[in-house]
Structure formats: structure tokens, C-alpha cells
Design a protein around this motif. Structure first.
Motif, PDB file in Angstrom:
ATOM      1  N   ILE A 140       4.023 -74.601  94.052  1.00  0.00           N
ATOM      2  CA  ILE A 140       5.408 -74.526  94.511  1.00  0.00           C
ATOM      3  C   ILE A 140       5.501 -74.093  95.968  1.00  0.00           C
ATOM      4  CG2 ILE A 140       7.644 -73.412  94.149  1.00  0.00           C
ATOM      5  CD1 ILE A 140       6.888 -73.324  91.144  1.00  0.00           C
ATOM      6  N   THR A 141       4.751 -73.094  96.374  1.00  0.00           N
ATOM      7  CA  THR A 141       4.801 -72.644  97.772  1.00  0.00           C
ATOM      8  C   THR A 141       4.445 -73.783  98.717  1.00  0.00           C
ATOM      9  OG1 THR A 141       4.182 -70.413  97.078  1.00  0.00           O
ATOM     10  CG2 THR A 141       3.939 -70.931  99.414  1.00  0.00           C
ATOM     11  N   ARG A 200       7.167 -76.555  98.608  1.00  0.00           N
ATOM     12  CA  ARG A 200       8.371 -76.078  99.282  1.00  0.00           C
ATOM     13  C   ARG A 200       8.184 -76.117 100.797  1.00  0.00           C
ATOM     14  NH1 ARG A 200       9.581 -71.271 100.734  1.00  0.00           N
ATOM     15  NH2 ARG A 200       7.914 -70.194  99.639  1.00  0.00           N
ATOM     16  N   ARG A 214       8.552 -79.420 102.537  1.00  0.00           N
ATOM     17  CA  ARG A 214       9.942 -79.859 102.687  1.00  0.00           C
ATOM     18  C   ARG A 214      10.761 -78.927 103.576  1.00  0.00           C
ATOM     19  NH1 ARG A 214       7.412 -81.385  98.447  1.00  0.00           N
ATOM     20  NH2 ARG A 214       7.918 -83.293  97.319  1.00  0.00           N
ATOM     21  N   TRP A 260      11.722 -75.903 102.931  1.00  0.00           N
ATOM     22  CA  TRP A 260      12.729 -75.213 102.135  1.00  0.00           C
ATOM     23  C   TRP A 260      12.363 -73.741 102.012  1.00  0.00           C
ATOM     24  CZ3 TRP A 260      12.807 -78.849  97.240  1.00  0.00           C
ATOM     25  CH2 TRP A 260      13.399 -80.072  97.569  1.00  0.00           C
ATOM     26  N   GLN A 295      12.727 -70.113  99.781  1.00  0.00           N
ATOM     27  CA  GLN A 295      12.827 -69.828  98.351  1.00  0.00           C
ATOM     28  C   GLN A 295      14.280 -69.928  97.901  1.00  0.00           C
ATOM     29  OE1 GLN A 295      10.966 -65.979  97.878  1.00  0.00           O
ATOM     30  NE2 GLN A 295       8.949 -66.900  97.532  1.00  0.00           N
ATOM     31  N   ASP A 299      16.610 -71.855  99.181  1.00  0.00           N
ATOM     32  CA  ASP A 299      16.979 -73.279  99.113  1.00  0.00           C
ATOM     33  C   ASP A 299      16.555 -73.876  97.774  1.00  0.00           C
ATOM     34  OD1 ASP A 299      17.944 -73.284 101.759  1.00  0.00           O
ATOM     35  OD2 ASP A 299      16.013 -73.948 102.574  1.00  0.00           O
ATOM     36  N   LEU A 300      15.305 -73.628  97.407  1.00  0.00           N
ATOM     37  CA  LEU A 300      14.783 -74.168  96.155  1.00  0.00           C
ATOM     38  C   LEU A 300      15.524 -73.575  94.962  1.00  0.00           C
ATOM     39  CD1 LEU A 300      12.852 -75.856  94.503  1.00  0.00           C
ATOM     40  CD2 LEU A 300      11.127 -74.047  94.775  1.00  0.00           C
ATOM     41  N   ILE A 356      12.107 -67.684  91.794  1.00  0.00           N
ATOM     42  CA  ILE A 356      11.171 -68.544  92.540  1.00  0.00           C
ATOM     43  C   ILE A 356      10.002 -67.708  93.054  1.00  0.00           C
ATOM     44  CG2 ILE A 356      10.860 -70.037  94.565  1.00  0.00           C
ATOM     45  CD1 ILE A 356      12.506 -71.309  92.270  1.00  0.00           C
ATOM     46  N   GLU A 365       6.122 -68.321  92.018  1.00  0.00           N
ATOM     47  CA  GLU A 365       5.127 -68.624  93.053  1.00  0.00           C
ATOM     48  C   GLU A 365       3.968 -67.642  93.019  1.00  0.00           C
ATOM     49  OE1 GLU A 365       7.855 -70.759  96.507  1.00  0.00           O
ATOM     50  OE2 GLU A 365       7.005 -68.789  96.917  1.00  0.00           O
ATOM     51  N   PHE A 400      11.001 -81.932  93.101  1.00  0.00           N
ATOM     52  CA  PHE A 400       9.899 -82.353  93.972  1.00  0.00           C
ATOM     53  C   PHE A 400       9.515 -83.814  93.733  1.00  0.00           C
ATOM     54  CE2 PHE A 400       8.796 -77.669  93.828  1.00  0.00           C
ATOM     55  CZ  PHE A 400       9.181 -77.422  95.133  1.00  0.00           C
TER      56      PHE A 400
END
Length: 64
Positions: free
Chosen positions: A5-6, A9, A12, A14, A16, A18-19, A30, A34, A52
Motif C-alpha cells: 500500500i505505501t 500510494r 499515485r 496520494w 494516507q 487521500d487514500l 491506513i 501499512e 489501485f
């Protein structure tokens, strides 16, 4: 459970927050996912994969 995820993210650009907003959870959730301190529920895992545009297996890695 390990995850990407990190990395995903960051690709993109982004935060944390934002996600978290995109999948309707808190930023703290999040962060915990992570860091491997919390395994997401199945619905959250599916939302993460969907945001994603990846399969769940591409986001979450089997540690075995």
C-alpha cells in the motif's frame, strides 16, 4: 500480512488521508494497515484493490 500500500500510494502521489477518503476509512486505519499492525476486513481489502485497479493478491502478499 505484508502489503504494497505505501508503494502503491506513493506511485499515485496520494497521502494516507487521500487514500482513506477514497475507501471510506480513517487515516489511522491506513497507517495501521501499512505498518502491518492491522489486517483489513475483506470489504476494505477489496476496496483497496479496486482503488489501485489491482487484484487483491497484487496488493497483499502472503508471508509464507
Amino acid at each position: 500480512m505484508k502489503n504494497r500500500i505505501t508503494e502503491l500510494r506513493a506511485e499515485r502521489d496520494w497521502t494516507q488521508a487521500d487514500l482513506a477518503q477514497r475507501i471510506s476509512v480513517s487515516r489511522q486505519t491506513i497507517n495501521a494497515i501499512e505498518k502491518g499492525k492491522f489486517d483489513p476486513s475483506l470489504p476494505v481489502a477489496f476496496r483497496l484493490a479496486k482503488v489501485f485497479d489491482l487484484a487483491i493478491e497484487e496488493v497483499f502478499l502472503d508471508e509464507q
